[in-house]
Design an enzyme around this catalytic site. Structure first.
Site, PDB file in Angstrom:
ATOM      1  N   ARG A 244     -46.711   9.633  33.336  1.00 50.18           N
ATOM      2  CA  ARG A 244     -45.798   9.758  34.503  1.00 50.18           C
ATOM      3  C   ARG A 244     -44.546   9.091  33.927  1.00 50.18           C
ATOM      4  NH1 ARG A 244     -48.283  13.030  36.653  1.00 50.18           N
ATOM      5  NH2 ARG A 244     -49.259  13.147  38.576  1.00 50.18           N
ATOM      6  N   GLU A 273     -37.634  12.541  38.151  1.00 50.48           N
ATOM      7  CA  GLU A 273     -37.594  13.701  37.864  1.00 50.48           C
ATOM      8  C   GLU A 273     -37.422  14.747  39.126  1.00 50.48           C
ATOM      9  OE1 GLU A 273     -41.484  13.771  35.669  1.00 50.48           O
ATOM     10  OE2 GLU A 273     -42.328  15.239  37.354  1.00 50.48           O
ATOM     11  N   HIS A 291     -42.420  18.519  32.629  1.00 50.94           N
ATOM     12  CA  HIS A 291     -43.531  18.445  33.455  1.00 50.94           C
ATOM     13  C   HIS A 291     -44.605  19.609  33.523  1.00 50.94           C
ATOM     14  CE1 HIS A 291     -45.595  15.408  36.662  1.00 50.94           C
ATOM     15  NE2 HIS A 291     -46.514  15.947  36.002  1.00 50.94           N
TER      16      HIS A 291
HETATM   17  C1  DGY Z   1     -51.033  16.062  37.391  1.00 54.85           C
HETATM   18  O1  DGY Z   1     -52.149  16.734  37.563  1.00 54.85           O
HETATM   19  O2  DGY Z   1     -51.117  14.675  37.565  1.00 54.85           O
HETATM   20  C2  DGY Z   1     -50.087  16.620  36.513  1.00 54.85           C
HETATM   21  O3  DGY Z   1     -49.212  15.591  36.228  1.00 54.85           O
HETATM   22  C3  DGY Z   1     -49.367  17.552  37.582  1.00 54.85           C
HETATM   23  O4  DGY Z   1     -48.698  16.978  38.523  1.00 54.85           O
END
Ligand code: DGY
Length: 330
Positions: A244, A273, A291
């Site tokens: 993240r 983001e 992402h």
């Molecule tokens: C998740 O599944 O957490 C990925 O980062 C997609 O948001």
């Protein structure tokens, strides 16, 4: 749009595969956002006011203010394994179940973590830009010479299912020495399967040739990698973040990359983001992706179906399949 009022009312907050809408519509009165126009908190609150459930993505913040505006809401099914967009205390306070999509994305996300590691260490995007710009005139002994991956030391911070998938790829596929740090140490069988050795964070930072971040975001992991941690890494090291944004201090990382305190970074996630820190955008020794670590068609379909399964099971009285919080009746 919402149609049948006799069924539970569901909001699908972002565009999703059309057949998922069809599937949900067999069980619920569905209001959806297939146009994918971003809904800010105020619009989301209005749309959730009469809903019993919601299918969300990591982009929608579900907090106390939103929940207060959605008195009928009983379940929020996130199409993501991470759920740092949920205020879990606020969900608990209102008795709302939150769910996520574990397992179905583990191997795909581990594949991408490795792809990003390879692209970063072997300077793949940087060299492609060079070629496309017409700058390639002749072969040179040191042209885009990067860092060795096979036989090097792979560090993993956060050893959940995705971290273990990356460890297995590194150990068994690339003959890497794997070291990891996690809130809790894995059992001996899992450590053996991953061929991974548990170390403290200082040793992790100091020994990794390639450090991959796979830990969940929380207040405790905010800026887990900042200037002090970057200073402990090898100047030849690469850093990969598929966890993240916010876990890395992007400004400190940009400064470290500019100064050569580490060699390169591969980033799939960013604080704030889709905005990306302008200093990262200006650097060549960073591979940047939007992402997409779980983005294969099959995996995104599995994630969407699992989110839908959670809603269907919950409203059929079978309980949510993959809850992230303990709510009575879930
Ligand atoms: C998740 O599944 O957490 C990925 O980062 C997609 O948001």
């Amino acid at each position: 749009m919402t149609t049948d009022r006799s069924k539970p009312r569901i909001l699908v907050a972002r565009a999703v595969f059309p057949d998922i809408i069809d599937r949900l519509s067999r069980h619920f009165a569905v209001e959806h956002n297939q146009g994918d126009a971003p809904w800010g908190p105020a619009e989301l609150a209005v749309r959730l006011a009469d809903k019993d459930g919601a299918l969300t993505t990591g982009s929608e913040r579900i907090d106390a203010a939103l929940l207060a505006a959605a008195p009928r809401l009983k379940i929020v099914a996130n199409m993501a394994v991470g759920y740092n967009n949920f205020d879990v205390d606020a969900l608990a306070a209102r008795g709302v179940v939150g769910t996520n999509t574990p397992d179905v994305l583990t191997e795909t996300t581990a594949d991408f973590g490795f792809a990003l590691l390879l692209a970063t260490a072997r300077r793949i995007t940087e060299s492609e830009h060079y070629l496309r710009a017409g700058a390639w005139k002749r072969w040179r002994y040191d042209m885009f010479a990067g860092a060795e991956v096979h036989g090097s030391t792979l560090g993993i911070l956060g050893m959940g299912r995705i971290g273990q998938g990356i460890a297995r790829r590194g150990a068994h596929g690339f003959g890497m020495d794997v070291v990891y740090h996690n809130r809790s140490r894995l059992g001996p069988e899992l450590e053996a399967a991953c061929r991974a050795r548990y170390v403290g964070t200082d040793e992790l930072l100091a020994t990794a040739d390639h450090l991959v971040l796979v830990l969940p975001y929380s207040a405790a992991s905010h800026h887990a990698i900042g200037a002090a941690e970057l200073a402990k890494m090898k100047p030849t090291a690469t850093l990969v973040n598929i966890a993240r944004g916010g876990i890395v201090d992007d400004a400190a990382l940009a400064a470290a990359l500019r100064a050569g305190r580490i060699a390169a970074a591969g980033l799939d996630v960013f604080a704030g983001e889709p905005e990306v820190h302008p200093e990262l955008l200006a650097l060549k020794n960073v591979v940047l992706t939007p992402h997409i670590a779980s983005a294969t068609v099959a995996t995104r379909r599995a994630m969407a179906n699992l989110a839908a399964d959670n809603l269907i099971a919950f409203f059929e009285g079978r309980g949510a399949l993959t809850p992230v919080n303990a709510v009575r009746g879930a």
